[in-house]
Design a protein around this motif. Sequence first.
Motif, PDB file in Angstrom:
ATOM      1  N   ALA A   2      37.277 -29.543  18.362  1.00 42.56           N
ATOM      2  CA  ALA A   2      38.607 -29.229  18.897  1.00 42.56           C
ATOM      3  C   ALA A   2      39.642 -29.794  17.934  1.00 42.56           C
ATOM      4  O   ALA A   2      39.577 -30.954  17.541  1.00 42.56           O
ATOM      5  N   LEU A   3      40.591 -28.961  17.515  1.00 45.06           N
ATOM      6  CA  LEU A   3      41.543 -29.366  16.490  1.00 45.06           C
ATOM      7  C   LEU A   3      42.963 -29.482  16.999  1.00 45.06           C
ATOM      8  O   LEU A   3      43.670 -30.419  16.664  1.00 45.06           O
ATOM      9  N   MET A   4      43.400 -28.523  17.825  1.00 48.22           N
ATOM     10  CA  MET A   4      44.779 -28.560  18.326  1.00 48.22           C
ATOM     11  C   MET A   4      44.917 -27.693  19.560  1.00 48.22           C
ATOM     12  O   MET A   4      44.065 -26.852  19.840  1.00 48.22           O
ATOM     13  N   GLN A   5      46.000 -27.922  20.262  1.00 49.91           N
ATOM     14  CA  GLN A   5      46.357 -27.118  21.427  1.00 49.91           C
ATOM     15  C   GLN A   5      47.822 -26.724  21.303  1.00 49.91           C
ATOM     16  O   GLN A   5      48.633 -27.470  20.757  1.00 49.91           O
ATOM     17  N   THR A   6      48.139 -25.559  21.842  1.00 49.48           N
ATOM     18  CA  THR A   6      49.523 -25.107  21.892  1.00 49.48           C
ATOM     19  C   THR A   6      49.650 -24.122  23.048  1.00 49.48           C
ATOM     20  O   THR A   6      48.676 -23.817  23.733  1.00 49.48           O
ATOM     21  N   LEU A  30      49.303 -23.265  11.559  1.00 51.96           N
ATOM     22  CA  LEU A  30      49.501 -24.589  12.153  1.00 51.96           C
ATOM     23  C   LEU A  30      48.168 -25.342  12.262  1.00 51.96           C
ATOM     24  O   LEU A  30      48.123 -26.566  12.122  1.00 51.96           O
ATOM     25  N   ALA A  31      47.091 -24.594  12.476  1.00 54.44           N
ATOM     26  CA  ALA A  31      45.768 -25.213  12.540  1.00 54.44           C
ATOM     27  C   ALA A  31      45.367 -25.790  11.181  1.00 54.44           C
ATOM     28  O   ALA A  31      44.746 -26.860  11.118  1.00 54.44           O
ATOM     29  N   VAL A  32      45.732 -25.103  10.099  1.00 51.08           N
ATOM     30  CA  VAL A  32      45.458 -25.647   8.762  1.00 51.08           C
ATOM     31  C   VAL A  32      46.209 -26.968   8.598  1.00 51.08           C
ATOM     32  O   VAL A  32      45.661 -27.954   8.089  1.00 51.08           O
ATOM     33  N   LEU A  72      46.514 -22.332  24.438  1.00 53.78           N
ATOM     34  CA  LEU A  72      45.611 -21.943  23.361  1.00 53.78           C
ATOM     35  C   LEU A  72      44.942 -23.199  22.816  1.00 53.78           C
ATOM     36  O   LEU A  72      45.617 -24.178  22.506  1.00 53.78           O
ATOM     37  N   ASP A  73      43.636 -23.149  22.691  1.00 52.48           N
ATOM     38  CA  ASP A  73      42.865 -24.230  22.079  1.00 52.48           C
ATOM     39  C   ASP A  73      42.307 -23.700  20.764  1.00 52.48           C
ATOM     40  O   ASP A  73      41.692 -22.627  20.739  1.00 52.48           O
ATOM     41  N   ARG A  93      40.922 -20.095  21.441  1.00 52.30           N
ATOM     42  CA  ARG A  93      40.296 -19.886  22.749  1.00 52.30           C
ATOM     43  C   ARG A  93      41.319 -20.054  23.861  1.00 52.30           C
ATOM     44  O   ARG A  93      42.285 -20.791  23.722  1.00 52.30           O
ATOM     45  N   ASP A  94      41.054 -19.369  24.975  1.00 56.13           N
ATOM     46  CA  ASP A  94      41.907 -19.534  26.153  1.00 56.13           C
ATOM     47  C   ASP A  94      41.369 -20.680  27.006  1.00 56.13           C
ATOM     48  O   ASP A  94      40.382 -21.336  26.645  1.00 56.13           O
TER      49      ASP A  94
END
Length: 150
Positions: A2-6, A30-32, A72-73, A93-94
């Motif tokens: 798991a890297l980030m959520q928004t 943004l994930a990068v 969003l994950d 992912r939702d």
Amino acid sequence: MALMQTLVAPEWVDYNGHMNDAEYARVFSLAVEALMDHIGLDAAGREHHGYTIYTLETHLCYRREAHEGQPLDIEFHLIDSDAKRLHVLFEMRDAEGQVLATSEQMLMGIDVASGRPTPFPADIAGAVGELPPATADIIESAGRRIGIRR
């Protein structure tokens, strides 16, 4: 990993009532940045090392629609790496864990002063070495090409 959520921002929604295709690319960008932060290339790390990461190539696949306000994950998978490159796959992912989109990317380490590819600084290389490797199913799904099947 798991890297980030928004959340899907209202301005990301288009005339079709769901997240615009360009906004998927924004989230993966943004994930990068989140990945860079994770391996020590946040603003301070970039300044300290005079080093950054560029995206060389990306392949974005849309699976399902995302809607305004939806969480969003973003999950990260390391497919491969060498002294200065990362081959990665991000999954959006939702809340139920369904894959909404994927972005396979080739990232390159760059010396800021020269603008040229350069091996990762030692501590960054160490952090890259600690990233969990992708599972066989993720590796198998990578490298898709676009074409009309006949």
